[in-house]
Scaffold this motif. Sequence first.
Motif, mmCIF file in Angstrom:
data_model
loop_
_atom_site.group_PDB
_atom_site.id
_atom_site.type_symbol
_atom_site.label_atom_id
_atom_site.label_comp_id
_atom_site.label_asym_id
_atom_site.label_seq_id
_atom_site.Cartn_x
_atom_site.Cartn_y
_atom_site.Cartn_z
ATOM 1 N N LYS A 200 0.847 -1.191 0.000
ATOM 2 C CA LYS A 200 0.000 0.000 0.000
ATOM 3 C C LYS A 200 0.883 1.241 0.000
ATOM 4 C CE LYS A 200 -4.428 -1.418 1.945
ATOM 5 N NZ LYS A 200 -5.510 -1.006 2.876
ATOM 6 N N VAL A 201 0.422 2.276 -0.684
ATOM 7 C CA VAL A 201 1.160 3.537 -0.694
ATOM 8 C C VAL A 201 1.095 4.130 0.706
ATOM 9 C CG1 VAL A 201 1.244 5.874 -1.623
ATOM 10 C CG2 VAL A 201 0.697 3.953 -3.128
ATOM 11 N N SER A 202 2.267 4.310 1.309
ATOM 12 C CA SER A 202 2.308 4.753 2.702
ATOM 13 C C SER A 202 2.799 6.187 2.877
ATOM 14 C CB SER A 202 3.212 3.816 3.516
ATOM 15 O OG SER A 202 4.507 3.745 2.936
ATOM 16 N N ASP A 203 3.396 6.745 1.820
ATOM 17 C CA ASP A 203 3.868 8.126 1.937
ATOM 18 C C ASP A 203 4.057 8.722 0.544
ATOM 19 O OD1 ASP A 203 4.977 10.348 3.659
ATOM 20 O OD2 ASP A 203 6.702 9.987 2.359
ATOM 21 N N VAL A 204 3.660 9.974 0.404
ATOM 22 C CA VAL A 204 3.824 10.692 -0.860
ATOM 23 C C VAL A 204 4.396 12.070 -0.544
ATOM 24 C CG1 VAL A 204 2.710 11.629 -2.910
ATOM 25 C CG2 VAL A 204 1.874 9.491 -1.911
ATOM 26 N N GLU A 205 5.555 12.344 -1.124
ATOM 27 C CA GLU A 205 6.207 13.635 -0.910
ATOM 28 C C GLU A 205 6.360 14.336 -2.257
ATOM 29 O OE1 GLU A 205 10.589 15.386 0.405
ATOM 30 O OE2 GLU A 205 10.049 13.311 0.908
ATOM 31 N N VAL A 206 5.495 15.305 -2.511
ATOM 32 C CA VAL A 206 5.545 16.040 -3.772
ATOM 33 C C VAL A 206 6.672 17.065 -3.711
ATOM 34 C CG1 VAL A 206 4.300 17.553 -5.347
ATOM 35 C CG2 VAL A 206 3.078 15.718 -4.166
ATOM 36 N N ILE A 207 7.581 16.983 -4.677
ATOM 37 C CA ILE A 207 8.717 17.903 -4.726
ATOM 38 C C ILE A 207 8.330 19.182 -5.461
ATOM 39 C CG2 ILE A 207 11.104 18.206 -5.490
ATOM 40 C CD1 ILE A 207 11.355 15.129 -5.392
ATOM 41 N N THR A 208 7.787 19.003 -6.654
ATOM 42 C CA THR A 208 7.371 20.165 -7.443
ATOM 43 C C THR A 208 6.378 19.744 -8.516
ATOM 44 O OG1 THR A 208 8.159 22.012 -8.815
ATOM 45 C CG2 THR A 208 9.258 19.915 -9.102
ATOM 46 N N THR A 209 5.570 20.705 -8.937
ATOM 47 C CA THR A 209 4.631 20.497 -10.042
ATOM 48 C C THR A 209 4.750 21.687 -10.981
ATOM 49 O OG1 THR A 209 3.086 19.314 -8.593
ATOM 50 C CG2 THR A 209 2.229 20.120 -10.690
ATOM 51 N N LYS A 210 4.967 21.393 -12.248
ATOM 52 C CA LYS A 210 5.103 22.497 -13.203
ATOM 53 C C LYS A 210 4.466 22.145 -14.538
ATOM 54 C CE LYS A 210 9.764 20.914 -14.405
ATOM 55 N NZ LYS A 210 11.182 21.283 -14.546
#
Length: 210
Positions: A200-210
């Motif tokens: 299961k996905v346990s962590d999501v860390e978004v760095i950047t969105t462009k």
Amino acid sequence: MKKKSLIISALTLVLALLALFSFFQARKHPVERVTKEYITNKEVETEPSASEPSSSSSSSTTLSSSSKEEKVEVSKETQEVVSQFLEADVTYDLTVKSLLSRSETLSKIMTKEAYEQLKIQSTTDSLVAMTNKWLTTKQVDTSSGDVQLASQKYHSANVTPSASEPHRFYVELSYGETPVTTNESQSKTQLLWLSVTDNKVSDVEVITTK
């Protein structure tokens, strides 16, 4: 007597011719032998030795060795979870059915903590309310802050597992976003770290969105 002299002269001439022929043959053979020997030696000098590798071969081997990367084994189940999450997260239409379906799918493949961390449920509720208002009034509700009324569609993703943490992945995610007011798709790229625990996905860390 005269006939005898002619015979002697003829024999002398023949012997002289034979001697001359032998002389030229003796000179011809050494020249041919020396010429062949020179050609052979020249070929040996220009041909690289089999016991001494050339510098280009050595350089190529070093380059190949330095470019090798350690292979990280990832289970098939983990790969499927990562793929499902990435596709579901950025694929939905501006309909109540599509938005609720996305939320339900993500809840099944994410831990409770990660689901709450990404605010999936609250974002879904906001999008549903904004969609209903748009469909009835053609007005965009901007009271939901960062939530934008736009549909999204998954394009592709490059996923690289971490060498030190096999269940952590660096992701380059590409998708299209279409705001309801313009109806023109915009290409988006999101860089993020994704962790999977117990399939299961346990962590999501978004760095950047462009």
